[in-house]
Design a protein around this motif. Structure first.
Motif, short mmCIF file in Angstrom:
data_model
loop_
_atom_site.label_atom_id
_atom_site.label_comp_id
_atom_site.label_asym_id
_atom_site.label_seq_id
_atom_site.Cartn_x
_atom_site.Cartn_y
_atom_site.Cartn_z
N ILE A 1 -68.52 -9.14 11.46
CA ILE A 1 -68.90 -8.14 12.45
C ILE A 1 -67.82 -7.07 12.55
O ILE A 1 -66.63 -7.36 12.72
N LEU A 2 -68.25 -5.82 12.42
CA LEU A 2 -67.34 -4.68 12.49
C LEU A 2 -67.40 -4.02 13.87
O LEU A 2 -66.39 -3.76 14.51
N THR B 1 -74.90 -5.37 17.23
CA THR B 1 -73.77 -5.61 16.33
C THR B 1 -74.07 -4.97 14.98
O THR B 1 -75.23 -4.87 14.56
N VAL B 2 -73.00 -4.52 14.31
CA VAL B 2 -73.09 -4.00 12.94
C VAL B 2 -72.00 -4.68 12.13
O VAL B 2 -70.82 -4.66 12.51
N LEU C 1 -69.46 0.86 3.02
CA LEU C 1 -69.72 1.46 4.32
C LEU C 1 -70.66 0.61 5.18
O LEU C 1 -71.54 -0.08 4.65
N SER C 2 -70.49 0.72 6.47
CA SER C 2 -71.49 0.27 7.42
C SER C 2 -72.21 1.50 7.95
O SER C 2 -71.60 2.56 8.11
N LEU C 3 -73.51 1.35 8.21
CA LEU C 3 -74.32 2.48 8.66
C LEU C 3 -75.06 2.10 9.94
O LEU C 3 -75.69 1.04 10.00
N LEU C 4 -74.99 2.97 10.94
CA LEU C 4 -75.89 2.90 12.09
C LEU C 4 -76.89 4.03 11.89
O LEU C 4 -76.56 5.21 12.08
N HIS D 1 -80.71 -3.32 6.66
CA HIS D 1 -80.84 -4.77 6.68
C HIS D 1 -81.57 -5.24 7.93
O HIS D 1 -82.47 -6.08 7.86
N ARG D 2 -81.14 -4.73 9.08
CA ARG D 2 -81.68 -5.19 10.36
C ARG D 2 -82.14 -3.99 11.18
O ARG D 2 -81.84 -2.84 10.86
#
Length: 515
Positions: free
Chosen positions: A264-265, A294-295, A463-466, A480-481
């Motif tokens: 979790i980031l 959460t991301v 990278l994480s993306l919102l 993903h979610r």
């Protein structure tokens, strides 16, 4: 004779012919739609005959018997004020930022010589376009509205003086799927009740289908094919048209292959955001209520909801560019302070990409100044040469040539502006991008390219993306979610395919059905 007709239209800017041999007609009560990729000449074709671009138009241009091709400046102004209404592509830049919604509607109503409208009449105009809390909206400024709400205000202003022709340049691009249908139905009613003719620019083929009578497909300033809309959508004759249709995201297409997320980031814990009610009213508006998400590292989370659901407000709070009334935003399990108290490293790690790609770029800066701005603030250890080298690499990463560094935002197409905005975010080497409707204003071909670009950048950089969007089908290509928002609350979360297959909440069911 058609109410509006152009024949063999050509548009030249600085000696360059950008539109050539375009012919179309719009009858009273009918809709003619122009579709095509970004930069194909759609907007130039619509706006240049009315003197609203730097271009010079030639050919036959006739509106209600008036020859616009030979009209002087005064005659063009009269035609714009009395006969035509305009819905522009970028509502945030088209609306005057220092005037309230009510003041702008009042001005639009009076432009053809009508009497000053009462407040009740202005409220009815906003009700007509389906804007919630219309009496409150009259006292708000454009920046307080969501993208979809601003677009509704634009439509209300465009029809306030009772025009005979409506020029609608992407009138539904900022709206979620269900609201798009409502707006198109509204425009259909106006055409039926008032005999309003509509020239519609759109990349949303689903919206065009069932509403447009005639379709004109453009590419590189020329007409590729034209004819009855239903016939072209059902049986496109040209490969270009078939690619436009195929590029539109669908829920029944094969699922993408996505990387495995890590730890979790980012997390939000019971985050709430409230705003003071505008004007003389007392009390506060709850835009976000007890939102927890959460991301993970390397994960894409889709934050999905209708216009005004609070998803952009939550995204701005996470990015540190909007307030947090209560609750916590956690970064690697540690609470993040408000932006002014965040360290340079905290600010560098989370970078936003805004909904309106053109409005988010400073119009007086060159691309190189825009892209290097984060480094000037977040990396004071770098000199000018190092910043410029980083800008060249950032443009290369988003598939733009180095020559774009000297260009101004006004010279960029929507897709090019969005690539510049992504380059500006990526130059700081963030760990999380907060993408607010990154593809909603783009045509299907360019939108598909931006989604593919984001997927590649995510793979290459971990990278994480919102991914904030109203389009579940687009989110499915990348995420993903999913977390679904409605009326400020997170109402459903889970694996994106599982939620699409078995939506539980009514808001999710509506979004899936509309996609």
């Amino acid at each position: 004779m058609s109410l509006y007709e152009i024949r063999d239209l050509a548009v030249d800017i600085a000696g360059n012919r950008l539109v050539d041999k375009v012919s179309l007609a719009v009858d009273a009560g009918q809709c003619t739609a122009i579709i095509g990729a970004s930069g194909s000449g759609k907007s130039l074709t619509c706006l240049t005959p009315f003197g609203l671009t730097p271009g010079v138009a030639s050919g036959l241009i006739r509106l209600d018997g008036i020859d616009l091709a030979s009209a002087d400046v005064g005659q063009l102004s009269d035609a714009r004020r009395k006969l035509a209404g305009f819905v522009f592509q970028q509502p945030l830049t088209a609306l005057t930022p220092h005037l309230t919604v009510g003041a702008q509607l009042q001005e639009a109503t009076m432009q053809a010589g009508s009497a000053r409208p009462t407040r009740a009449e202005l409220v009815r105009q906003l009700e007509r376009v389906g804007l919630s809390r219309p009496d409150e909206r009259l006292d708000q400024f454009p920046h307080r509205l969501s993208g979809g709400e601003r677009q509704r205000v634009m439509i209300a202003a465009a029809i306030a003086h009772g025009p005979r022709l409506l020029i609608a340049d992407e009138p539904t691009s900022a709206l979620d799927a269900s609201l798009r249908a409502e707006i198109m139905t509204l425009l259909d009613q106006l055409r039926a009740e008032q005999g309003l003719a509509m020239l519609l620019v759109s990349h949303d083929l689903a919206s065009v289908e069932g509403h447009a009578d005639q379709l004109v497909v453009m590419d590189k300033g020329r007409v590729v094919e034209s004819g009855p809309a239903a016939d072209i959508i059902a049986n496109p004759a040209e490969e270009y048209t078939r690619r436009l249709i195929a590029a539109t995201p669908r829920l029944d297409e094969p699922a993408p292959e996505l990387s495995q997320p890590g730890d979790i980031l980012l997390g939000t814990r019971d985050v709430a955001v409230e705003f003071q009610r505008p004007g003389w009213r007392r009390g506060r508006i709850s835009a976000v209520v007890d939102a927890s998400i959460t991301v993970r590292q390397g994960e894409s989370l889709a934050l999905v909801g209708g216009s005004g659901s609070g998803k952009s407000t939550l995204g701005r709070a996470i990015a540190g560019i909007g307030p947090v009334t209560q609750g916590k935003i956690l970064w690697q399990a540690s609470a993040l302070p408000q932006r002014r108290n965040r360290t340079l490293e905290m600010r560098r790690s989370i970078q936003p990409v805004f909904q309106d790609p053109v409005a988010s770029l400073d119009p007086q800066w060159t691309v190189i100044d825009i892209v290097t701005e984060p480094l000037r603030n977040l990396r004071p250890d770098l000199d000018r040469a190092e910043c410029n080298d980083s800008a060249r690499q950032a443009l290369s990463d988003v598939d733009l040539p180095e020559e774009f560094l000297t260009r101004m935002p006004a010279s960029l197409s929507g897709g090019q502006a969005q690539r510049v905005a992504i380059a500006r975010a990526m130059i700081a080497s963030p760990q999380l991008l907060v993408l607010d409707e990154a593809t909603s204003a783009l045509d299907p071909l360019v939108g598909a390219e931006i989604l593919a670009l984001l997927a590649r950048l995510q793979r290459e950089n971990g990278l994480s993306l919102l991914f904030i969007t109203h389009d579940i089908a687009a989110a499915r290509r990348l995420c993903h979610r999913i977390a679904v928002m409605d009326d400020g609350c997170i109402v459903e979360t889970g694996d994106i395919q599982a939620v699409i297959d078995h939506p539980r909440h009514p808001a999710t069911q509506r979004l899936v059905a509309a996609s």
